[in-house]
Design an enzyme around this catalytic site. Structure first.
Site, PDB file in Angstrom:
ATOM      1  N   SER A  38       6.078  -2.563  -2.143  1.00 43.73           N
ATOM      2  CA  SER A  38       5.231  -1.757  -2.617  1.00 43.73           C
ATOM      3  C   SER A  38       6.000  -0.751  -3.480  1.00 43.73           C
ATOM      4  O   SER A  38       6.707  -1.183  -4.340  1.00 43.73           O
ATOM      5  CB  SER A  38       4.434  -0.922  -1.571  1.00 43.73           C
ATOM      6  OG  SER A  38       3.203  -0.416  -2.057  1.00 43.73           O
TER       7      SER A  38
ATOM      8  N   ASP B 236      -0.851  -6.088  -1.497  1.00 47.64           N
ATOM      9  CA  ASP B 236       0.501  -5.239  -1.125  1.00 47.64           C
ATOM     10  C   ASP B 236       1.258  -5.951  -0.037  1.00 47.64           C
ATOM     11  O   ASP B 236       0.701  -6.223   1.056  1.00 47.64           O
ATOM     12  CB  ASP B 236       0.018  -3.795  -0.691  1.00 47.64           C
ATOM     13  CG  ASP B 236       1.090  -2.813  -0.505  1.00 47.64           C
ATOM     14  OD1 ASP B 236       2.178  -3.104   0.064  1.00 47.64           O
ATOM     15  OD2 ASP B 236       0.789  -1.670  -1.274  1.00 47.64           O
TER      16      ASP B 236
END
Length: 284
Positions: free
Chosen positions: A42, A187
């Site tokens: 991320s 993610d």
């Protein structure tokens, strides 16, 4: 592989904090960028990309302390505490099945209304120094929304660089999933906020975790287990999490660009304070 640098997720606030932390350490003679491999998740994938591309640290820090007026960053409503609470409820609903929990999060991600993908891609591209994979050994983590399995994207994967970073940063409900290779990706933090276990085989691992140990999140907060697994294999592991001042600066909404300046400042101060502790072990 001697050294691995693991950079965890934490939104734009986390990016700023890691950048400040790195600068604070560097001012005291500790260069965490000297690693054989960088694993980014991320927001950590963005910082990893910047490091691997060799962007001057002063330039990166300046961009956080004085964001350009034409910055493409946009705020999203978000609460890390609420996310942790929802994941606790979710893991109870699925009887502790983490894969089933990730698949439910993926379903939520796919049905959520977000900004259009081209707009999000522009935001990601504005963070990166290049549209091409850097020469450094960078690996970024994303999760397949159909299978809940993770993948490490790197220079050899044949995947567009911006798409890979956008996929790793695709926070469910906040940002759109990213199509790559016939799948939709979300993610990498849905597997783990840190994914430190993917550094297995390194002699020494430094984990920088903007979201801390995340003990309150049974779906994504696996850092303690990851450290245990690495240490059980003989790996030396060092973990850096935000101190009280950094937590206050980042706040509960790590997706708020307004937190970049205070987070970078707090990271800078923390980095200078902890440099002596880290110097002997990471510089070896």
């Amino acid at each position: 592989m001697k050294k691995a640098l693991v950079l965890g997720g934490g939104g734009v606030a986390g990016i700023a904090w890691i950048t400040g932390l790195r600068a604070g350490l560097a001012r005291e003679g500790v260069d965490i960028a000297r690693a054989d491999v960088i694993i980014g998740t991320s927001g950590g994938s963005v910082v990893g990309a910047q490091i691997a591309a060799g962007v001057p640290l002063d330039q990166l820090l300046s961009a956080q302390l004085a964001p350009p007026a034409d910055s493409k960053e946009t705020a999203r409503p978000y609460s890390q505490a609420d996310s942790d609470a929802r994941n606790r409820q979710l893991i109870d609903k699925v009887g502790g099945d983490v894969v089933a929990a990730r698949k439910r999060i993926a379903a939520y991600a796919l049905r959520s209304e977000t900004v259009p993908l081209p707009m999000r891609r522009d935001i990601i591209a504005s963070r990166l120094p290049t549209a091409d994979w850097p020469e450094g050994n960078l690996r970024v983590v994303a999760v397949d929304t159909a299978t809940a399995e993770h993948r490490l994207f790197d220079r050899a994967s044949g995947v567009d660089f911006v798409d890979a970073i956008a996929a790793s940063c695709a926070v469910p409900g906040a940002w759109p999933c990213v199509p790559i290779g016939g799948a939709l990706w979300m993610d990498g933090g849905i597997r783990s906020h840190t994914n430190a276990d993917l550094a297995a085989g390194a002699r020494s691992v430094l984990v920088v975790a903007p979201l801390g140990w995340s003990d309150g999140d049974p779906v994504c907060g696996h850092l303690r287990a990851e450290v245990y697994a690495l240490e059980s294999q003989g790996t030396e592991v060092h973990v850096v999490v935000p101190d009280a001042g950094s937590l206050e600066a980042m706040t509960d909404n790590v997706l708020d660009p307004a937190r970049r300046l205070p987070s970078a400042r707090a990271g800078l101060a923390q980095g200078q304070r902890i440099a002596a502790q880290l110097a002997a072990r990471w510089a070896a």
